[in-house]
Design an enzyme around this catalytic site. Structure first.
Site, short mmCIF file in Angstrom:
data_model
loop_
_atom_site.label_atom_id
_atom_site.label_comp_id
_atom_site.label_asym_id
_atom_site.label_seq_id
_atom_site.Cartn_x
_atom_site.Cartn_y
_atom_site.Cartn_z
N HIS A 102 -11.62 -6.54 7.28
CA HIS A 102 -12.23 -6.04 6.07
C HIS A 102 -13.50 -5.44 6.42
CE1 HIS A 102 -10.08 -9.83 5.34
NE2 HIS A 102 -9.77 -9.61 4.09
N GLU A 141 1.01 -1.21 -0.30
CA GLU A 141 -0.12 -0.04 -0.07
C GLU A 141 0.86 1.36 0.05
OE1 GLU A 141 -0.62 -2.66 1.73
OE2 GLU A 141 -2.33 -3.25 0.77
C1 LIG Z 1 -2.00 -5.32 3.87
C2 LIG Z 1 -2.74 -6.22 2.90
N1 LIG Z 1 -3.25 -5.76 1.66
C3 LIG Z 1 -4.02 -6.57 1.08
C4 LIG Z 1 -4.44 -7.42 1.48
C5 LIG Z 1 -5.65 -8.22 0.30
N2 LIG Z 1 -4.93 -9.60 0.26
C6 LIG Z 1 -5.23 -10.80 0.96
S1 LIG Z 1 -4.67 -12.13 0.30
C7 LIG Z 1 -3.63 -11.10 -0.80
C8 LIG Z 1 -2.66 -11.86 -1.75
C9 LIG Z 1 -1.60 -12.50 -0.93
O1 LIG Z 1 -0.85 -13.35 -1.76
P1 LIG Z 1 0.38 -13.95 -1.26
O2 LIG Z 1 1.22 -13.13 -0.27
O3 LIG Z 1 1.31 -14.44 -2.34
O4 LIG Z 1 -0.19 -15.47 -0.60
P2 LIG Z 1 -1.33 -16.40 -1.00
O5 LIG Z 1 -2.45 -16.01 -1.01
O6 LIG Z 1 -0.99 -16.62 -2.79
O7 LIG Z 1 -0.90 -17.61 -0.37
C10 LIG Z 1 -4.16 -9.89 -0.83
C11 LIG Z 1 -3.65 -8.85 -1.68
C12 LIG Z 1 -4.25 -7.92 2.75
N3 LIG Z 1 -4.90 -8.91 3.22
N4 LIG Z 1 -3.42 -7.12 3.53
#
Ligand SMILES: Cc1ncc(C[n+]2csc(CCOP(=O)(O)OP(=O)(O)O)c2C)c(N)n1
Ligand SMILES: Cc1ncc(C[n+]2csc(CCOP(=O)(O)OP(=O)(O)O)c2C)c(N)n1
Ligand SMILES: [Mg+2]
Ligand SMILES: [Mg+2]
Lengths: 324, 361, 324, 361
Positions: free
Chosen positions: C129, C60
């Site tokens: 959320h 962010e």
């Molecule tokens: C600070 C923050 N920004 C955005 C999100 C929304 N979000 C939830 S999961 C995700 C993707 C995470 O990807 P990754 O770290 O590769 O883990 P994966 O879900 O692939 O296991 C996002 C953008 C969040 N939870 N926290």
């Protein structure tokens, strides 16, 4: 009894608590050899060593976040943020981790930690060495917020903060760091959260304030006395939880309230106090609760002190309340 | 001794199930079968969660199928209940393997009083004090810094414990991730950072996440070794993690371990992955299934037959069904619990607010 | 006239502005091929390409900070934060860079940018959320804050936000994304900042609200009508600047004010409105301004909707005001 | 073509002033003398600031002596007024070399109306729209992400511009620093990240800041080259920066350049450096003075004599004195300016608040 300044009181509180409880550790930027840029941790590194007085890399997220982890694991970290203005890179750690770990774990984990920070203006620091961000903390459920304005309070409240089982944001009004000296007992003492101090009794008008502007409020009260007006000055000392009872009792008596704080006005802690007074005491009010606050601009370098509630501005507001 | 920063991921079992390690396997048959059982149980748990969702018993699932080998391997590398774990939301198999009671996992999914976290968070956010499992928080990477703090506490107090923290590939872009690894590097904290690199952060593929070829390469920035591992290989995952954990325990400092995995399902029950990745890619990865690969390995050692596989699945399914039954028949968390645990003690303003809620209930 | 939801209105605003002005770019997590997790940017990537619809890494700070730099250099970035709860890792970029660049440069530089974020509860999202962090933005001088509650407003206000020369935080009440449908003119239009909408006229009580709880406020007003009470419902639409005039005119007329918001109460924007009403209208008040807000707890998963002002809670407060 | 990730810092002039580059110097005599003059002017400016402080004309100084070669080298590598610069507070010599009018720098130090930033910030926080110099902000590393954003804007619009952003060694620990470099790497943004590594962040030495041997190593994490340069060598600073800038301009993406410098003074006028670093260390570095080193180089080429050095110093001193005089005799910024530039237009609440201030003035 020793005479000391606020910064000395902070140092003594840290030293006493570190000596008392070896779980207490200090971390932050330059808190080690340098003793902190305001010297609030001076000598602690030499006395307690690098595992208990930890110079961190330049990252507020690292400082606050690591403190959370240390606290959860059983230490009692006291983190220093070099200036309150620099808390924001670590703000997510404060609101998403420190403030919520007890709650989100159903009380399984807790984060007994203190985040100290010099705050407020009046030191010709411009916008990034002058802000008073307490509203952001007060608005975050799970954090306690403490703002002492005297050496005696700084000592007693910081010790309470360190022993408290919740994360406490401890804001030190930097312009008072060395400007106020006070006698402080030699014996150890702590002060409870949630109890305001009545700095001056009075029957005509209540000034509710905290931190830096306590000084200007008291000066304004003296000025008012000269014209026969008795102002009661309440120093909140802790914002979360705040001492509603003392405030309402006073305003019920005087019928007039000024809420005085140096943070910007919009959606501020001062607004909280004013709104609460209005909500709970409408019929006893002889005049509207008036907020005397910092302006809704970034904190300017020029003018410096005029950004904050001046004695004149407080008196102008008092006049409005009295003549209402 | 594994090499950090290798071109190719470290692998100990090939696709056909052959051991290709250059050292002697030192795990007992029981230990091998536990790894297997844990992977199976994790896969089944994942499937049950999806059933819960379909039947309206939960509101959110983060599918983890494809991550089993990595998670089971990690779990086996630490001392459960002694070491600490700072996991993320896709770690159900890790937690189950650590001994997190299944009924408490289900209770967290459903928000019943059996959840030790009191139903405070959305599904897939477990946590357990007795197991030293830090309750999951949604903000990506935000747990990585507290994990480092806990490791520093262990170091300063000389407890001999180690921290394991996990996260996805996307997490590596967050500032807090950097702050955590940097501080850990400087202090030589006893912590292992495990990246479950499934190549996507929701829809964003790794090439848009990072310009370094490997997550492991990022360890250069923090003066620690970075290992890249085939995370579909449970033994590679286990052995590399074991080495990283013992390094940390011996005071040799932190390590970053990148486990190459794949998620077979969408990012979450709210996601439609067909808009950002081709079906063929998913199918290709399914052919590399970590459970099947390990079955081939066990079969070659005469530790596995299709019937045995069926039996394990049955046993684990039954355990999970019993746990689910128990969790879901427990009472829903009562609304007024909302006012507990904000602070150690409830301050006056929350007393007032609790009264406001009770007034309307 | 087309019937559309809020999320469709957002998409249309983005599309129209991108078509109108090629300086407008969109950036955020999953805004590209995926079209955003709420599909607010659906189709834009296909239409405008990867240089104008930018999938960012998961940071962010990168999103908001890059938007500042783009804006300063001449683009008109619209950043998406996937959920308002995730703004905090980028909070410093918002308060230290976006909000202050015009000021600290003496007006030499400006950051015309929008930071969109789905906010608020009611979607069973638990604490991360569901939050409504508008107070943090409103308390930050230099930011404008907009919270639409209808498709018509979302469209008109987002277009204004994109054309505005200041950084605008644009908060979209996610629980209303698809629940409200409304006819919206086919012709292009914009709506001014700082003008509230009177959603319902009434003479006995004023409800001041914004965002999600506009729905519950209107429902409560309908209930009150059944017992012969005419509630006026004001939807602020923009919080900074907010429409004090409309609010004060209404409360001067009704004498009773409820301030209804789903963010936690302590030191909140709702407190600002209540404090202002008390400060400026004391003598016209028939009852104290009452705040009906979210509770000062982290947003819980269970219960979900009970955290926010419910119709019952609004009615309970109305009763207090009416019987005062 | 310089090599990234070298063990030893890239150096083109040795301590005795000999050219040791393996390519032909392609700078005119004029260009060489301009580098010299800029370093001298920067050093003098720094000295004047300290006088301003002693005489109460300013309230804060961040000494930059020791950083001159790095800053002058950088300035020469970009196109002033075309490329953009996102500097930090210790960059006075960089800005002066770019053509930032000295009287405006002094005005910023003193808060007079000649400051184009209207006295809004504490001293050492200049910024200039016409020169594309982004106004300095105090929060460390927070400007690095906007710098990347500007570079992306240049890339998307195809302007041919490049961004230069500078920061200290401490800045590399901030999360925003990471976020910025990562995004730049992914997008191949036309930007050069220049670390002025003076080994201390206030009192914290580099070993407590980072466990990587070099800041340049951190470039591995972002898929970009990392160069380490002797920042006391103005020609090495210039040439490496020039190469990094042209790479960026040609669309080859970002680079990280680490310039090894030393600050001779304390961190700031509020600092006492004697408590955290030995005097001998400072003295040893003073022997490596960048200006003296370049004088030796010029002398060998018959471009410098002690008399010429004196003359340059005199000329530059006079210019600065005139600028200072002009800046300080200008009017102080009036208090009511406080309410301007919060927004493009002043909203009602600021009108109200301005009236409150005017009431008391
Ligand atoms: C600070 C923050 N920004 C955005 C999100 C929304 N979000 C939830 S999961 C995700 C993707 C995470 O990807 P990754 O770290 O590769 O883990 P994966 O879900 O692939 O296991 C996002 C953008 C969040 N939870 N926290
Ligand atoms: C976010 C933030 N945290 C803390 C500070 C206080 N501070 C000012 S300068 C400084 C040290 C910076 O060191 P470095 O980046 O090495 O630059 P140098 O001053 O050595 O040139 C610190 C900690 C700040 N300005 N911003
Ligand atoms: Mg992923
Ligand atoms: Mg430095």
């Amino acid at each position: 009894m020793a005479t000391m300044t606020i910064v000395q009181a902070v140092k003594r509180a840290l030293d006493e608590e570190m000596a008392r409880d070896e779980r207490v550790v200090v971390l932050g930027e330059d808190v080690g050899k340098r003793g902190g840029v305001f010297l609030a941790t001076e000598g602690l590194y030499q006395k307690y060593g690098p595992d208990r007085v930890i110079d961190t890399p330049l990252s507020e997220a690292a400082i606050i976040g690591a403190a959370v982890g240390m606290a959860v694991h059983g230490l009692r970290p006291v983190a220093e943020i070099q200036f309150a203005d620099y808390v924001f890179p670590g703000f997510d750690q404060l609101v998403s981790q420190a403030a919520k770990i007890r709650y989100r774990s159903g009380g399984q984990f807790q984060a007994p930690m203190v985040v100290r920070m010099p705050s407020g203006g009046g030191v010709k620091g411009g916008h990034h060495h002058s802000q008073s961000p307490e509203t952001h903390f007060a608005h975050t459920a799970g954090l306690k917020v403490v703002v002492p304005s005297t050496p005696y309070d700084a000592l007693g409240l910081l010790k309470t903060a360190i022993r408290d089982d919740d994360p406490v944001v401890f804001m030190e009004p930097k312009r008072l760091y060395r400007s106020i000296k006070e006698e402080v007992p030699d014996e150890e003492y702590t002060l409870p959260f949630g109890e305001a101090a009545i700095r001056r009794a009075g029957s005509d008008l209540t000034m509710i304030t905290y931190g830096g502007p306590t000084v200007e409020s008291l000066k304004a009260a003296e000025e008012l006395e000269k014209v026969g007006v008795q102002a009661e000055v309440i120093d909140l000392r802790t914002l979360v939880p705040w001492d509603k009872e003392t405030v309402l009792n006073s305003v019920a008596k005087t019928g007039r309230a000024l809420v005085i704080a140096e943070a910007p006005r919009m959606a501020s802690f001062a607004s909280e106090v004013a709104a609460t007074i209005a909500e709970e005491l409408l019929d006893q009010l002889l005049a509207p609760p008036i907020r005397v606050t910092g302006f809704d601009t970034p904190y300017p370098y020029i003018p410096d002190r005029l950004y904050m509630p001046t004695v004149t501005r407080i008196l102008n507001a008092a006049k409005k309340a009295l003549e209402y | 001794m594994f090499q950090p920063f290798t071109e190719e991921p470290i692998r100990l079992i090939d696709e056909k199930g052959n051991w290709i390690g250059d050292f002697e396997l030192d795990l007992s048959e029981d230990a091998l079968l536990t790894l297997y059982r844990n992977m199976v149980a994790g896969r089944l748990l994942d499937e049950r969660y999806i059933v819960l969702l379909r039947t309206g018993k939960t509101s959110f699932v983060a599918p983890a199928a494809g991550h089993e080998a990595a998670q089971v391997g990690m779990a086996a590398a630490i001392r459960p209940g002694f070491d600490w774990v700072f996991p993320y939301y896709r770690d159900k198999t890790l937690l189950l393997s650590l001994g997190y009671p299944a009924e408490q996992l289900f209770a967290q999914m459903a928000g019943t009083v059996l959840d030790p976290n009191k139903g405070r968070q959305m599904p897939e956010h477990p946590g357990h004090k007795d197991l030293n499992v830090f309750t999951v928080a949604s903000p990506i990477a935000s747990h990585v810094v507290p994990a480092v703090g806990a490791a520093l506490s262990m170091k300063f107090q000389g407890t001999g414990q180690v921290v394991l923290t996990t996260f996805g590939d996307g997490a590596t872009s967050e500032g807090d991730w950097h702050a955590g690894l940097n501080f850990a590097g400087v202090q030589g904290a006893p912590i292992v950072f495990a990246a479950e690199n499934n190549r996507y952060a929701i829809s964003v593929d790794f090439s848009k996440q990072s310009a370094s070829a490997r997550i492991a390469d990022k360890a250069h920035a923090y003066g620690m070794p970075g290992y890249v591992v085939d995370g579909m290989d449970v033994l590679a995952s286990y052995y590399v993690m074991r080495e990283a954990v013992s390094r940390a325990r011996e005071g040799l400092g932190p390590a970053l371990v990148e486990l190459l995995v794949y998620r077979y399902g969408p990012h979450s029950s709210a996601d439609d992955d067909s808009v950002y990745r081709p079906k063929e890619e998913v199918e290709a990865w399914k052919k590399k299934d970590p459970i099947t690969r390990f079955e081939r390995f066990l079969e070659k050692r005469k530790l596995w037959t299709p019937e045995f596989g069926e039996q394990v699945r049955d046993e684990e399914r039954k355990k999970l069904e019993a746990a689910e039954e128990k969790a879901l028949s427990a009472q829903a968390v009562p609304p007024e619990w909302m006012f507990d645990d904000v602070y150690a003690e409830r301050p006056w303003h929350l007393e007032e607010q609790k009264r406001i809620l009770l007034e309307e209930l």
